[in-house]
Design an enzyme around this catalytic site. Sequence first.
Site, PDB file in Angstrom:
ATOM      1  N   CYS A  81       0.830  -1.208   0.000  1.00 32.38           N
ATOM      2  CA  CYS A  81       0.000   0.000   0.000  1.00 32.38           C
ATOM      3  C   CYS A  81       0.870   1.265   0.000  1.00 32.38           C
ATOM      4  CB  CYS A  81      -0.976  -0.069   1.181  1.00 32.38           C
ATOM      5  SG  CYS A  81      -2.300   1.116   1.047  1.00 32.38           S
ATOM      6  N   HIS A 168      -3.670  -5.469   0.497  1.00 33.82           N
ATOM      7  CA  HIS A 168      -3.062  -5.923   1.758  1.00 33.82           C
ATOM      8  C   HIS A 168      -3.041  -7.454   1.843  1.00 33.82           C
ATOM      9  CE1 HIS A 168      -2.688  -2.059   3.840  1.00 33.82           C
ATOM     10  NE2 HIS A 168      -3.712  -1.697   3.085  1.00 33.82           N
ATOM     11  N   GLU A 170      -1.638  -9.217   4.003  1.00 31.67           N
ATOM     12  CA  GLU A 170      -1.521  -9.685   5.395  1.00 31.67           C
ATOM     13  C   GLU A 170      -2.867  -9.902   6.084  1.00 31.67           C
ATOM     14  OE1 GLU A 170      -0.967  -6.707   4.227  1.00 31.67           O
ATOM     15  OE2 GLU A 170      -1.289  -5.099   5.666  1.00 31.67           O
TER      16      GLU A 170
END
Length: 510
Positions: A81, A168, A170
């Site tokens: 990001c 993202h 994660e």
Amino acid sequence: MQEKILIIDFGGQYNQLIARRVREKNVYSEIHPYTITISEIKKINPRGIIFTGEPASIYKKDAPSCDSEIFELGIPILGICYGMQLMAHLLGGEVKRASKREYGQMKVEFAPDIPLFAGLNSPNICLMSHTDYVSKLPNDFKKIAKTESCEIAGFANLKKNLYGVQFHPEVIHTKNGEKIIDNFVKNICHCQGLWKMETFVQNKIFELRAKIKDKKVLCALSGGVDSSVAASLLSAAIGANLTCIFVDHGLLRKGEVEEVVQTFGNRSDVNFIKVDAKERFLEKLKGVTDPEKKRKIIGEEFIRVFESEASKLGTIDYLVQGTIYPDVVESGIGKSSVIKSHHNVGGLPENIKFKEIIEPLRELFKDEVRQVGIELGLSLNLVNRQPFPGPGLAIRIIGEITNEKIALLQDADYIFREEIKKHHLDKNISQYFAVLTNIKSVGVMGDERTYDYMLALRAIDTNDFMTASFSKIPYEVLEVISKRIVNEVNHINRVVYDITSKPPATIEWE
Ligand code: XMP
């Protein structure tokens, strides 16, 4: 040399999550603020680097940045990001502001044969959350991902192993996101994945033995997971040269003192001192109603008791603390204002002189600490305990603390815990406890009027304890709990359930 992934934190909320995802791949990871210097990075010698996100724009005044020499170190980098936008900005690409924020799960199309996306299907559902976007690629970079509204949702310089993704990987909202982390860590950074808790335990014991030799070590034991695991690790390393001091301040939950004594007091290989300081604490807390004052008094008194016990033992070289990795990260970056003065029972007494503090768990996340506890043979009951604050029940009794109120709360809280377990909800709820309010209300028991205390139940779901939502305990279970408490605990005639999230409420009531 241990293989490591360095996570450079630009201020995004997912920094710890990224570190955990890497560790789930059995690779050690460390978070450092973006102010880390190139020479510090060289010293850490990571196999790979991940740049985190950050909610701001790279064009903001004083926007977090880093030295562009980082791209010349020959270390693979993944920018997430903001991390991707910063890479673009520093390497000659262009970042623009969209008129509308793109937020939510989007279909992302991947270019073929990109090592970062090996084994993933295209398109893949990914979480996007951004307003700025990369509008022009830096030199020698190619586009590797796109969405309907974001033409460059990922880029790479494959030769230099520099990657950026706008989404993202994660978070769980990105499908197979952990595979992307795995690809980066294993295929691009060539880590083997040797970070395992059994190896950690063996290495730590060896390291502690070599360091401490035949010196004496003191450990403040609260009975919580962290200090219990730290004490067990030390005990495995140095045996009888360890002394554990357990201060019973009279504000623990029902059965807790006995549990700690059973775990540590009966062991022949640990010197265990239990200090009964109930009267001392209660005396100091007499008439005190202000939450912050309660916290300060308990923190201070704990240190005094600890000091006076420690001074009886002669010269002690080391003090053990159960500090864990989130404590290190949070205090290192320390941006928040003081909402409450947190007191950890392992807190450092300032007036006692130690050669050094030993923090054997400072690299570990909570779940890793639990695994270490299991490796060391601690009971699952102890290892899976929910967090319990240092000031104990004092901050769950609103208003003045008395012996009678402590007993009421202990009994009610015990019933709550028992029923939650009985209904198999204990694994799903992050923390649950009872609070004795300072409100009395009218009730009717049999044919008699009662005028007794109102008890509140608090149960929350959270990952990080910084934000939380109240647990949706089924009404039938709440009903059983309420009935049992009112029937079995004298002087409680009303039970309410706290349905507030954090924020705006905090988890504890004081
Ligand atoms: P709050 O009430 O701040 O709680 O939302 C967040 C988490 O921290 C625990 N807590 C403490 N833990 N010493 C501790 O070791 C303290 O003084 C303390 N106060 C709150 C709380 O139980 C929750 O898990």
